[in-house]
Design a protein around this motif. Sequence first.
Motif, PDB file in Angstrom:
ATOM      1  N   TYR A  33     -55.773  46.188  -0.497  1.00  0.00           N
ATOM      2  CA  TYR A  33     -57.183  46.077  -0.848  1.00  0.00           C
ATOM      3  C   TYR A  33     -58.060  46.321   0.376  1.00  0.00           C
ATOM      4  O   TYR A  33     -57.717  45.909   1.498  1.00  0.00           O
ATOM      5  N   LYS A  34     -59.202  46.998   0.141  1.00  0.00           N
ATOM      6  CA  LYS A  34     -60.146  47.227   1.236  1.00  0.00           C
ATOM      7  C   LYS A  34     -60.674  45.903   1.776  1.00  0.00           C
ATOM      8  O   LYS A  34     -60.814  45.716   2.982  1.00  0.00           O
ATOM      9  N   HIS A  35     -60.977  45.005   0.871  1.00  0.00           N
ATOM     10  CA  HIS A  35     -61.426  43.668   1.245  1.00  0.00           C
ATOM     11  C   HIS A  35     -60.434  42.671   0.670  1.00  0.00           C
ATOM     12  O   HIS A  35     -60.162  42.685  -0.522  1.00  0.00           O
TER      13      HIS A  35
END
Length: 639
Positions: free
Chosen positions: A466-468
């Motif tokens: 996940y990007k964040h």
Amino acid sequence: MNINYVLLIPLIPLAVFLLLGIFNRKIKPAVSGYIGVAGLSASAALSFYTAYQYFFVAGKVDGVYQTFVEKTTWMNFTDTLAIDMGIFIDPISVMMLLVVSTISLMVHIYSRGYMKGDPGYTKFFAYLGLFSFSMFGLVLATNLFQIYIFWELVGVSSYLLIGYYYTKNSAVAAAKKAFIVTRFADLGFLIGILIIGYYTGTYDFETLNNPEGNAILSWASTSFMGLSVLTWALILIFMGGAGKSAMFPLHIWLPDAMEGPTPVSALIHAATMVVAGVYLVARLFPMYYFVEDGFALNIVAYVGAFSSLFAAIIAITQTDIKRVLAFSTMSQLGYMMLALGVSGYNGHEGVGYMASMFHLFTHAMFKALLFLGAGSVIHAVHSNYLQDMGGLRKYMPITNITFLIAALAISGVFPLSGFWSKDEILVAAFEHNKLIYGVGVFVAGLTAFYMFRLYFGIFWGKDTQYKHTPHESPISMTFPLLVLAFISIFSGFIHFSEYITPDKAGFEAHLNIPLAIIATVVGLTGIGLAYIFYKKENNLADRFANAFGPIYIWANNKFYFDEIYMFVTKKIIFKRIAWPIALFDKKYVDGTMEGIGNKTVIIANKIKGIQSGKVQDYAFGFIAGVVVLAMVFIYLWTN
């Protein structure tokens, strides 16, 4: 039993709606959230107090639960036909008070976290208040017209909440679609109400549902096309219920309704509004059962069975997690309808009715839990799609365990609540109709499969980067998950058959062990297949999808029902019917009126010189007229 205070249950959410709606721009968002939660807490407390008083203190007399009514005449049609407004307390209305108040309260609490920072925060809670008022009014209605009034208010609330994100074209389209489809269904409902009022002389549930009353005993007095007019009325009323509960073929609005905020999906499109159709049939169950030997009730059974199977097949193929849950809702509502359709009336024969209401109760809790869990996931990963998820159990332990409990409950795994209510439905179907029972068992397996496809795809499957980094939702969102999970575990142990039956007398239900074993094995098989396909990343699912070829494609595209409706609407209704009518209207009706107007203008232009405003013209006209008249009179006198 004094029930006057029950009026406060719907009036409190109405007051919340008016307060937040009128002072929308003046009340701070955080305050509006607390006002909404406080209002629903009060309604929930009163609902639970009412249930305690009714079921354990004053409701039962000589072994039979009584009906308590407080009403006042609102409108007189004739000396014998009037519309009343009031409160109707009996086992299913009290049960629905518990369902609506519990789910509404959990959604209000959850929304404080989920909607935080939204520019329309206060407006959102105002809409929730309006919906809660409408739904409470619906379940407490004393007659068909009162339930219809609140039925339409629920539709308005649904429209407002589905289209809450009004800057999104898809949300606006979904709101209009839900409103229009359910209006077509409600037209049937209204016609059915008018037929019943005309032929029975009453709209009151207490009178209509009396097995010894004239409304039921005289059903054969008037017929139309081989069926009694009351049977036609009941079929039309079921049409309204089928629209609200998204039964085939009026189901097309429900998946699109997922465009609304996720708490809305949990409140309206999983646990409360969509069960209004089931509640409507249950409310009129004595009429459905006794009129024409249950002809209309058989239609309810087969429509429910087909809808449950149809929706379950589609749910297997969807990748938007909210749409999977939407089709799951349609499938489970079909279960409730088929249970009503196969039910008898007296004693244990009423097991289908009891099971339908039992499943309505348990399903409301674990389906709301599933939707709120899905909202928690969407809140963390900012996507609705399975391909964007995976491995979330490491980041969201509370959401993981509560979602698992709900998935096990809806799959009918012992000893969770769904096991008990679904087992009773299958018992009723087995005793009445083996074909419907077979459909029910097959759907149970499909349900387990697609729910664990969802669970493994979200929380296991591939380890998505996940990007964040996702994180668990705040306590305002996880607290409702824990409460609903607790209810989903233990509500199955309620002896529902002692409280809610068609004849209100209760009976002692027993677990049918052979049928329970069959359903459990089928459910576990579905879970096992989902485990093999989706527990770890592999290409088995793709290979099977390719193997089924066109069938999978059709199911993934919802059997093209949206396209069929659009074709019928645009190519047939608009182009072949509406366009020629519009052309005739424009060319001949408008043309005639415009022609009359144009001719009037032409004639006026030609004769307007008569009134030129010049005195000499008027003098000339006067003298000319005198001369002409004189000549006429002289001629007549001389001849």
